[in-house]
Structures are given as structure tokens and as C-alpha cells.
Scaffold this motif. Structure first.
Motif, PDB file in Angstrom:
ATOM      1  N   GLU A 192       0.989  -1.246   0.080  1.00  0.00           N
ATOM      2  CA  GLU A 192       0.073   0.096  -0.089  1.00  0.00           C
ATOM      3  C   GLU A 192       0.847   1.194  -0.136  1.00  0.00           C
ATOM      4  O   GLU A 192       0.558   2.091  -0.868  1.00  0.00           O
ATOM      5  CB  GLU A 192      -0.922  -0.065   1.222  1.00  0.00           C
ATOM      6  CG  GLU A 192      -1.866   1.187   1.412  1.00  0.00           C
ATOM      7  CD  GLU A 192      -2.746   1.352   2.550  1.00  0.00           C
ATOM      8  OE1 GLU A 192      -2.946   2.163   2.936  1.00  0.00           O
ATOM      9  OE2 GLU A 192      -2.733   0.160   3.255  1.00  0.00           O
ATOM     10  N   VAL A 193       1.827   1.087   0.878  1.00  0.00           N
ATOM     11  CA  VAL A 193       2.829   2.434   0.931  1.00  0.00           C
ATOM     12  C   VAL A 193       3.644   2.653  -0.286  1.00  0.00           C
ATOM     13  O   VAL A 193       3.855   3.696  -0.985  1.00  0.00           O
ATOM     14  CB  VAL A 193       3.745   2.240   2.257  1.00  0.00           C
ATOM     15  CG1 VAL A 193       4.791   3.418   2.289  1.00  0.00           C
ATOM     16  CG2 VAL A 193       2.753   2.259   3.454  1.00  0.00           C
ATOM     17  N   LEU A 194       4.137   1.578  -0.956  1.00  0.00           N
ATOM     18  CA  LEU A 194       4.789   1.358  -2.190  1.00  0.00           C
ATOM     19  C   LEU A 194       3.959   2.109  -3.099  1.00  0.00           C
ATOM     20  O   LEU A 194       4.478   2.798  -4.196  1.00  0.00           O
ATOM     21  CB  LEU A 194       5.181   0.062  -2.522  1.00  0.00           C
ATOM     22  CG  LEU A 194       5.969  -0.158  -3.804  1.00  0.00           C
ATOM     23  CD1 LEU A 194       7.343   0.625  -3.567  1.00  0.00           C
ATOM     24  CD2 LEU A 194       6.426  -1.709  -4.034  1.00  0.00           C
ATOM     25  N   ALA A 195       2.703   1.716  -3.289  1.00  0.00           N
ATOM     26  CA  ALA A 195       1.708   2.262  -4.476  1.00  0.00           C
ATOM     27  C   ALA A 195       1.785   3.793  -4.230  1.00  0.00           C
ATOM     28  O   ALA A 195       1.661   4.556  -5.276  1.00  0.00           O
ATOM     29  CB  ALA A 195       0.543   1.531  -4.358  1.00  0.00           C
ATOM     30  N   GLU A 202      12.270   7.268   5.649  1.00  0.00           N
ATOM     31  CA  GLU A 202      10.551   7.717   5.256  1.00  0.00           C
ATOM     32  C   GLU A 202       9.956   6.543   5.050  1.00  0.00           C
ATOM     33  O   GLU A 202       8.823   6.496   5.213  1.00  0.00           O
ATOM     34  CB  GLU A 202      10.899   8.383   3.933  1.00  0.00           C
ATOM     35  CG  GLU A 202       9.580   9.144   3.507  1.00  0.00           C
ATOM     36  CD  GLU A 202       9.651   9.790   2.320  1.00  0.00           C
ATOM     37  OE1 GLU A 202       8.718  10.408   1.785  1.00  0.00           O
ATOM     38  OE2 GLU A 202      10.758   9.953   1.535  1.00  0.00           O
ATOM     39  N   PHE A 203      10.201   5.638   4.523  1.00  0.00           N
ATOM     40  CA  PHE A 203       9.671   4.449   3.981  1.00  0.00           C
ATOM     41  C   PHE A 203       9.305   3.476   5.284  1.00  0.00           C
ATOM     42  O   PHE A 203       8.190   3.032   5.249  1.00  0.00           O
ATOM     43  CB  PHE A 203      10.351   3.524   2.936  1.00  0.00           C
ATOM     44  CG  PHE A 203       9.525   2.432   2.161  1.00  0.00           C
ATOM     45  CD1 PHE A 203       8.287   2.839   1.485  1.00  0.00           C
ATOM     46  CD2 PHE A 203       9.738   0.988   2.313  1.00  0.00           C
ATOM     47  CE1 PHE A 203       7.798   1.674   0.980  1.00  0.00           C
ATOM     48  CE2 PHE A 203       9.166   0.195   1.884  1.00  0.00           C
ATOM     49  CZ  PHE A 203       7.886   0.408   1.013  1.00  0.00           C
ATOM     50  N   VAL A 250      10.613   3.821  -4.939  1.00  0.00           N
ATOM     51  CA  VAL A 250      11.375   3.843  -3.623  1.00  0.00           C
ATOM     52  C   VAL A 250      12.538   3.675  -3.768  1.00  0.00           C
ATOM     53  O   VAL A 250      12.905   2.408  -3.941  1.00  0.00           O
ATOM     54  CB  VAL A 250      10.481   3.028  -2.516  1.00  0.00           C
ATOM     55  CG1 VAL A 250      11.043   3.087  -1.241  1.00  0.00           C
ATOM     56  CG2 VAL A 250       9.165   3.443  -2.334  1.00  0.00           C
ATOM     57  N   LYS A 251      13.651   4.530  -3.782  1.00  0.00           N
ATOM     58  CA  LYS A 251      14.832   4.152  -4.162  1.00  0.00           C
ATOM     59  C   LYS A 251      15.583   3.583  -2.779  1.00  0.00           C
ATOM     60  O   LYS A 251      16.728   2.743  -2.845  1.00  0.00           O
ATOM     61  CB  LYS A 251      15.741   5.472  -4.494  1.00  0.00           C
ATOM     62  CG  LYS A 251      15.281   5.943  -5.858  1.00  0.00           C
ATOM     63  CD  LYS A 251      16.112   7.345  -6.122  1.00  0.00           C
ATOM     64  CE  LYS A 251      15.688   7.614  -7.462  1.00  0.00           C
ATOM     65  NZ  LYS A 251      16.528   8.800  -7.955  1.00  0.00           N
ATOM     66  N   GLY A 253       5.305   1.576   9.185  1.00  0.00           N
ATOM     67  CA  GLY A 253       4.917   1.071  10.537  1.00  0.00           C
ATOM     68  C   GLY A 253       5.763  -0.161  11.127  1.00  0.00           C
ATOM     69  O   GLY A 253       5.048  -0.771  11.998  1.00  0.00           O
ATOM     70  N   LEU A 254       6.579  -0.538  10.226  1.00  0.00           N
ATOM     71  CA  LEU A 254       7.503  -1.684  10.691  1.00  0.00           C
ATOM     72  C   LEU A 254       8.994  -1.680  10.598  1.00  0.00           C
ATOM     73  O   LEU A 254       9.264  -0.614  10.549  1.00  0.00           O
ATOM     74  CB  LEU A 254       7.070  -2.817   9.205  1.00  0.00           C
ATOM     75  CG  LEU A 254       5.832  -3.189   8.897  1.00  0.00           C
ATOM     76  CD1 LEU A 254       5.857  -3.561   7.663  1.00  0.00           C
ATOM     77  CD2 LEU A 254       5.038  -4.037   9.812  1.00  0.00           C
TER      78      LEU A 254
END
Length: 208
Positions: free
Chosen positions: A181-184, A196-197, A189-190, A202-203
Motif C-alpha cells: 500500500e505504501v509502495l503504491a 521515510e519508507f 522507492v529508492k 510502521g514496520l
């Protein structure tokens, strides 16, 4: 059939009529023990002037097969990367097709549409098809496509296909779904282990 038998038949066909071998999603052989070495040996023994095209979509695996110095297929062949179609070229193509439906899209909006679906040709075509269906249902007169039309068409396209992806996502854990979901949302995402990622997911870094 075995790999050697496959190439034996290929040679027999080639002697009757010149042929070309096209391997799609070639990177998957990386998961088959000794396949790379076996295929390298067979490719080297093919008759001269046999055309070979190797394609794949997973660059990280292709790099292990062709770029790693000690890999059996290291240095094999010549690279050809299919880059995104130029914005201007796709803009002209869009309007050429849309013209038959009394529709037109500006250059700026065509670029926005292309970026919205990451400039993937098949997805662009699907989205344009949905726009045609949407606007043909509303009006038969000549119409200029706007941002609202693009968003509505995208929702229609996603809605028609959502069940297949919902079923696919059901096999992932809650944490895995969160990462996707966050990636989408973030796009490219480098640094997957960057602050940030990691914070957005939250992991822990290990969890990601």
C-alpha cells in the motif's frame, strides 16, 4: 521434454527452414538448477545465423544471469532496452484513435494520463478505451477530454478488475499488504530501508 531434445528439434526445423528462437520471461530459468549452463551450451551449438531473442521483465534477475561475471550466460548477446514511448509520439497516436470517436485530448493532459499509469502502453490503451466508452455514453458530439474524464475512466477500469487483485492480495499478510500500500502511494522507492519508507510502513527494517 528435455532441454537437449527441444534444441535438437529446433536444429532439425532450422535445416528445413531458417527460424528464430524467442524466449519470453527468460529470467525464470534462474530458479531451475543448472538450467543456465545447459542452455548456454545448447545456444553455442546452434547453427550459424540462428536468430535468438531473449526477453524478460525482472531486471534484477536478468542481471544475475547476464551481468554476474561468473554466471554461465555472462556477456551473452547484446542488450536492447525498450524505453518508454515518447510523450509526443503517444499524444499523436491517442488523438489519431480518438478522432474516430469525435474526441480530443490536449498534449498536457495526454502527458498527465501517461504518467498516471507509469507510461505503460497497454494500461494507457485500456484507460483511453474506458474514456471512449464513458464519453460515447454521454454525448455523440465532439468533446474535449478533461481531468475528470480521466479519473472517472480510471475508476471504471480498476473497478472492472478489482476482484482479481483482491483475490491475489488475500494471500498476503497484513504487514505485506501495508508495504504494498505504501509502495503504491509513494511510487518509486529508492531506499526501501530508508527512514521515510520504514516510518510510513510502521514496520522494522527487518520486517520490510
Amino acid at each position: 521434454i528435455s532441454i537437449s531434445q527441444f534444441f535438437k528439434w529446433t536444429v532439425e526445423i532450422h535445416h528445413k527452414k531458417p527460424c528464430a528462437l524467442v524466449f519470453d520471461e527468460f529470467q525464470d530459468i534462474h530458479f531451475v538448477a543448472e538450467a543456465e549452463a545447459l542452455i548456454r551450451n545448447e545456444l553455442q551449438n546452434l547453427p550459424q545465423r540462428t536468430s535468438i531473442v531473449i526477453m524478460g521483465s525482472k531486471k534484477h534477475l536478468l542481471a544475475k544471469i547476464f551481468a554476474k561475471p561468473d554466471a554461465p550466460l555472462a556477456g551473452f548477446g547484446e542488450d536492447l532496452e525498450l524505453r518508454p514511448i515518447a510523450y509526443e509520439e503517444y499524444y499523436e497516436y491517442m488523438n489519431k484513435r480518438l478522432r474516430h470517436h469525435n474526441l480530443h485530448i490536449t498534449y498536457e493532459l495526454s502527458c498527465y494520463l501517461q504518467d498516471l499509469v507509469q507510461r505503460i502502453p497497454e494500461t494507457i490503451n485500456i484507460l483511453c478505451f474506458e474514456i471512449v466508452n464513458l464519453l460515447n455514453m454521454i454525448s455523440k458530439t465532439k468533446k474535449e477530454i478533461n481531468t475528470e474524464n480521466i479519473h472517472a475512466a480510471l475508476l471504471n477500469a480498476v473497478d472492472k478488475r478489482k476482484s482479481r487483485f483482491e483475490e491475489y492480495l488475500a494471500n498476503f499478510s497484513v504487514s505485506e499488504q501495508k508495504v504494498l500500500e505504501v509502495l503504491a502511494k509513494m511510487g518509486v522507492v529508492k531506499l526501501p530501508s530508508g527512514k521515510e519508507f520504514v516510518t510510513s510502513c510502521g514496520l522494522s527494517q527487518k520486517g520490510i
